[in-house]
Design a protein around this motif. Structure first.
Motif, PDB file in Angstrom:
ATOM      1  N   LYS A 420       0.838  -1.203   0.000  1.00 22.34           N
ATOM      2  CA  LYS A 420       0.000   0.000   0.000  1.00 22.34           C
ATOM      3  C   LYS A 420       0.874   1.254   0.000  1.00 22.34           C
ATOM      4  O   LYS A 420       0.558   2.250  -0.669  1.00 22.34           O
ATOM      5  CB  LYS A 420      -0.914  -0.015   1.228  1.00 22.34           C
ATOM      6  CG  LYS A 420      -1.872   1.159   1.310  1.00 22.34           C
ATOM      7  CD  LYS A 420      -2.886   1.132   0.175  1.00 22.34           C
ATOM      8  CE  LYS A 420      -3.943   2.221   0.354  1.00 22.34           C
ATOM      9  NZ  LYS A 420      -4.889   2.264  -0.769  1.00 22.34           N
ATOM     10  N   GLN A 423       2.126   1.859  -3.497  1.00 23.39           N
ATOM     11  CA  GLN A 423       1.049   2.348  -4.353  1.00 23.39           C
ATOM     12  C   GLN A 423       0.782   3.827  -4.106  1.00 23.39           C
ATOM     13  O   GLN A 423       0.612   4.612  -5.056  1.00 23.39           O
ATOM     14  CB  GLN A 423      -0.222   1.532  -4.099  1.00 23.39           C
ATOM     15  CG  GLN A 423      -0.145   0.103  -4.612  1.00 23.39           C
ATOM     16  CD  GLN A 423      -1.370  -0.703  -4.248  1.00 23.39           C
ATOM     17  OE1 GLN A 423      -2.203  -0.280  -3.429  1.00 23.39           O
ATOM     18  NE2 GLN A 423      -1.505  -1.898  -4.845  1.00 23.39           N
ATOM     19  N   GLU A 424       0.743   4.222  -2.841  1.00 25.20           N
ATOM     20  CA  GLU A 424       0.490   5.629  -2.484  1.00 25.20           C
ATOM     21  C   GLU A 424       1.629   6.531  -2.984  1.00 25.20           C
ATOM     22  O   GLU A 424       1.389   7.642  -3.471  1.00 25.20           O
ATOM     23  CB  GLU A 424       0.344   5.760  -0.973  1.00 25.20           C
ATOM     24  CG  GLU A 424      -0.938   5.157  -0.416  1.00 25.20           C
ATOM     25  CD  GLU A 424      -2.152   6.023  -0.732  1.00 25.20           C
ATOM     26  OE1 GLU A 424      -1.981   7.230  -0.968  1.00 25.20           O
ATOM     27  OE2 GLU A 424      -3.260   5.474  -0.769  1.00 25.20           O
ATOM     28  N   MET A 426       3.616   5.963  -5.540  1.00 22.10           N
ATOM     29  CA  MET A 426       3.516   6.074  -6.991  1.00 22.10           C
ATOM     30  C   MET A 426       2.410   7.048  -7.399  1.00 22.10           C
ATOM     31  O   MET A 426       2.575   7.823  -8.358  1.00 22.10           O
ATOM     32  CB  MET A 426       3.265   4.697  -7.613  1.00 22.10           C
ATOM     33  CG  MET A 426       4.428   3.717  -7.487  1.00 22.10           C
ATOM     34  SD  MET A 426       5.991   4.359  -8.135  1.00 22.10           S
ATOM     35  CE  MET A 426       5.572   4.534  -9.866  1.00 22.10           C
ATOM     36  N   GLU A 427       1.308   7.025  -6.679  1.00 26.02           N
ATOM     37  CA  GLU A 427       0.237   7.984  -6.937  1.00 26.02           C
ATOM     38  C   GLU A 427       0.713   9.404  -6.667  1.00 26.02           C
ATOM     39  O   GLU A 427       0.355  10.347  -7.390  1.00 26.02           O
ATOM     40  CB  GLU A 427      -0.972   7.654  -6.069  1.00 26.02           C
ATOM     41  CG  GLU A 427      -1.749   6.418  -6.499  1.00 26.02           C
ATOM     42  CD  GLU A 427      -2.382   6.594  -7.868  1.00 26.02           C
ATOM     43  OE1 GLU A 427      -2.757   7.738  -8.212  1.00 26.02           O
ATOM     44  OE2 GLU A 427      -2.460   5.599  -8.615  1.00 26.02           O
ATOM     45  N   TYR A 429       3.808  10.490  -6.998  1.00 28.40           N
ATOM     46  CA  TYR A 429       4.661  10.869  -8.128  1.00 28.40           C
ATOM     47  C   TYR A 429       3.812  11.352  -9.308  1.00 28.40           C
ATOM     48  O   TYR A 429       4.117  12.366  -9.948  1.00 28.40           O
ATOM     49  CB  TYR A 429       5.522   9.682  -8.579  1.00 28.40           C
ATOM     50  CG  TYR A 429       6.634   9.307  -7.614  1.00 28.40           C
ATOM     51  CD1 TYR A 429       7.203  10.244  -6.763  1.00 28.40           C
ATOM     52  CD2 TYR A 429       7.130   8.001  -7.577  1.00 28.40           C
ATOM     53  CE1 TYR A 429       8.218   9.901  -5.895  1.00 28.40           C
ATOM     54  CE2 TYR A 429       8.155   7.642  -6.714  1.00 28.40           C
ATOM     55  CZ  TYR A 429       8.689   8.598  -5.872  1.00 28.40           C
ATOM     56  OH  TYR A 429       9.702   8.258  -5.017  1.00 28.40           O
ATOM     57  N   LYS A 430       2.741  10.601  -9.609  1.00 25.13           N
ATOM     58  CA  LYS A 430       1.897  10.974 -10.742  1.00 25.13           C
ATOM     59  C   LYS A 430       1.196  12.300 -10.486  1.00 25.13           C
ATOM     60  O   LYS A 430       1.097  13.149 -11.374  1.00 25.13           O
ATOM     61  CB  LYS A 430       0.847   9.879 -10.983  1.00 25.13           C
ATOM     62  CG  LYS A 430       1.432   8.574 -11.524  1.00 25.13           C
ATOM     63  CD  LYS A 430       0.344   7.532 -11.724  1.00 25.13           C
ATOM     64  CE  LYS A 430       0.912   6.226 -12.241  1.00 25.13           C
ATOM     65  NZ  LYS A 430      -0.142   5.200 -12.411  1.00 25.13           N
ATOM     66  N   ARG A 431       0.708  12.467  -9.260  1.00 20.31           N
ATOM     67  CA  ARG A 431      -0.044  13.681  -8.924  1.00 20.31           C
ATOM     68  C   ARG A 431       0.861  14.923  -8.981  1.00 20.31           C
ATOM     69  O   ARG A 431       0.452  15.993  -9.455  1.00 20.31           O
ATOM     70  CB  ARG A 431      -0.646  13.508  -7.537  1.00 20.31           C
ATOM     71  CG  ARG A 431      -1.622  14.604  -7.149  1.00 20.31           C
ATOM     72  CD  ARG A 431      -2.472  14.206  -5.951  1.00 20.31           C
ATOM     73  NE  ARG A 431      -1.661  13.897  -4.773  1.00 20.31           N
ATOM     74  CZ  ARG A 431      -1.500  12.672  -4.279  1.00 20.31           C
ATOM     75  NH1 ARG A 431      -2.079  11.623  -4.875  1.00 20.31           N
ATOM     76  NH2 ARG A 431      -0.763  12.453  -3.218  1.00 20.31           N
TER      77      ARG A 431
END
Length: 595
Positions: A420, A423-424, A426-427, A429-431
């Motif tokens: 988890k 995943q957070e 990586m999110e 980084y995208k944001r």
């Protein structure tokens, strides 16, 4: 405690690296030019090997040549005797001098006018070919099998001239009897290529079976060291591919090796010199490398036998390249149709930008007149070309620093759920539109660039004997070290201490400038990584000391430019500089408190 243990392990491994480095250099990197044959001989076989110069004790230098003083003296005496013979035709070409031995019709005396053995004013031209039987023997011979019989080596050929020049070929003739007459016409171009026209005329009453051949014979005692980065030994282009995989030991084990596929050219190479045979266009002669014993080897080129009717003649035109591996010259022959001749230099995988580097380096040298300065300017050009990438990486690093608090919050929130947590992150980084690996891109791109320039400086004969300040040869290690200083007062440093006493000025500058660049970088979150970064510059100082001075000059210049670049980029990202200083102060306070 774990971090202290890891640091101790890292230091121990570094120590082992340093202790083993001398042995590794003996295998992977050129030996000093003063390397000598080992005097120690434990068995009768080894004692005999020293006496006759066999491979059991032969050492090789970076550029090749005899290293045993006894053999050097013998070579000098033998040359004086052999070259005093009146049965010789002088060679006086633009870049080649020497002579052809009429006894056997051999080319066995070649020196290169434009390349000196050493850097002193009294240095003599590089000797490439020496007569048969001398300690440094290397020569080429062209001849025939007539009805299965070979023309004897002691036959004295007749010549139609006394000097072979670029403008005046020389023709050798010999009457074989029974109505057959053989001729060999030698000519040479403005560089290092001999053209050899072999002819047999059958004026007798019966057919004759004629089989032309040519070969290069040499001793491996004079071979340059065979390196992982540069092949030295038998080679050629076979079936449209350059073959660097055969070495002298392979031939010793097999007795003879015949590469598969048609030979475009074949012979022997050293790091800077080349002696190869080029067959007649459209022909496919048998090509074989042979071991003749006592460190003597031969590269044969034997044409198919032809039945020559009475009243007919046969002419075969071959070529012999005997000279320096100058990239411009080799490429010129390749452009003229000699297949992959430029690959006589073992450029390897990165040749597509190694050769442009060499071209650029040569042109800069033509402008500034000094190869050391040319290397520094080339470094500046390379760093300038990579600056946009470095700037992007620096910006990425600043963005990563900016989101550190959010990353730590995610790590704390999901410390028991690693999946988890990832995943957070990586999110995140995208944001935030952050690429975590872009900061590594400049360093990754420098690896092939550095390796390519390394090969250019090691393989390019253009670097040989080029001076810069106190350095007489940028292709050799930095001579400004304590071992050389002590030798001036008669103190010889043992080989096992050269790892310390052999460190030159450029190696010290390399370590110091790299340490400064690491000091400007952000501290590593892992204390172990930080410790490794602290000692790495000094480890590299020891490791790189034996390498070519030109390569160290490149790296020192690159480090200085990196420092300037970092200062500039930090001025463009003051928040990153402030964050780094704050982080370092925090770590220092924690270390002081722990102590």
């Amino acid at each position: 405690m774990d971090n202290q243990r890891n640091v101790i392990i890292a230091i121990a491994l570094s120590f082992l690296l340093l202790v083993g480095w001398t042995s590794a250099m003996d295998y992977f990197y050129p030996q000093p030019e003063q390397a000598l044959v080992e005097d120690r001989a434990d068995t009768p076989a080894e004692q005999a090997a020293i006496t006759d110069g066999t491979s059991a004790t032969t050492r090789h230098t970076r550029t090749g040549g005899l290293v045993d003083p006894v053999l050097q003296a013998q070579e000098k005496a033998d040359l004086k005797t052999a070259l005093a013979s009146p049965d010789r035709i002088r060679i006086d070409a633009p870049r080649v001098a020497g002579s052809i031995n009429l006894r056997g019709g051999m080319i066995d005396d070649i020196v290169l006018k434009d390349h000196m053995e050493g850097t002193g004013d009294d240095s003599e031209p590089v000797r490439l070919f020496s007569p048969n039987g001398t300690p440094a023997q290397q020569f080429a011979q062209f001849g025939y099998l007539i009805n299965g019989a070979r023309i004897a080596d002691d036959v004295v050929w007749q010549a139609d001239g006394r000097v072979l020049t670029q403008d005046t070929p020389v023709t050798l003739t010999h009457d074989l009897g029974n109505g057959t007459k053989a001729t060999i016409r030698y000519s040479i171009d403005q560089d290092y290529m001999f053209t050899v026209e072999q002819s047999v005329a059958n004026t007798g009453a019966n057919p004759a079976v004629v089989q032309p051949y040519g070969y290069v014979n040499r001793t491996s005692r004079t071979a340059s060291e065979d390196l992982w980065i540069a092949h030295s030994g038998p080679m050629g282009v076979f079936a449209d591919a350059a073959d660097y995989d055969i070495d002298y030991d392979d031939i010793d084990e097999s007795g003879s090796i015949t590469p598969s596929g048609r030979a475009s050219w074949s012979g022997f190479t050293d790091i800077y010199w080349l002696a190869v045979l080029v067959p007649q266009d459209g022909s496919a002669p048998d090509t074989t490398f042979r071991a003749l014993g006592n460190e003597i080897y031969r590269a044969d080129m034997i044409y198919d036998a032809v039945t020559l009717p009475a009243g007919q003649a046969l002419t075969t035109t071959s070529r012999l390249y005997a000279g320096a591996k100058e990239s411009v010259v080799l490429d010129r022959y390749e452009d003229a149709g000699l297949q992959k001749f430029g690959l006589a230099i073992d450029w390897g995988w990165f040749r597509w930008f190694e050769k442009p580097f060499l071209w650029l380096l040569r042109n800069i040298y033509e402008l500034v007149g000094n190869f050391g300065i040319a290397i520094m300017i080339l470094t500046l050009i390379i760093r300038g070309a990579m600056f946009p990438i470095a700037q992007k990486g620096f910006a990425s690093m600043a963005e990563m620093k900016a989101i550190q608090p959010k990353m730590k919050a995610i790590q704390e929130k999901h410390k028991d759920d690693k999946q988890k947590q990832q995943q957070e992150i990586m999110e995140l980084y995208k944001r935030e539109k952050v690429n975590p690996v872009s900061g590594c891109l400049p360093m990754l791109l420098q690896i092939p660039v550095f390796f390519a320039l390394y090969k250019v400086l090691v393989l390019g004969i253009e670097m040989r004997h080029r001076e810069f300040l106190w350095i007489k040869d940028l292709a050799a290690p930095d001579p400004a070290n304590l071992a050389n200083a002590l030798s001036l007062v008669g103190i010889q440093v043992p080989q096992f201490l050269m790892i310390v006493f052999g460190i030159g000025v450029l190696a010290v500058l390399l370590g110091f400038t790299m340490w400064l660049t690491f000091k400007l970088n952000p501290s590593q979150l892992d204390p172990m990584q930080q410790q490794i970064f602290n000692i790495m510059p000094w480890i590299l100082m020891f490791v790189m000391a034996p390498f070519a001075a030109g390569l160290l000059l490149y790296w020192v210049t690159s480090n200085v430019l990196t420092l300037a670049q970092q200062k500039y980029l930090y001025s463009k990202h003051p928040q990153l500089r402030a964050s780094i200083e704050e982080e370092k102060a925090k770590k220092a306070a924690e270390a002081a408190k722990a102590g």
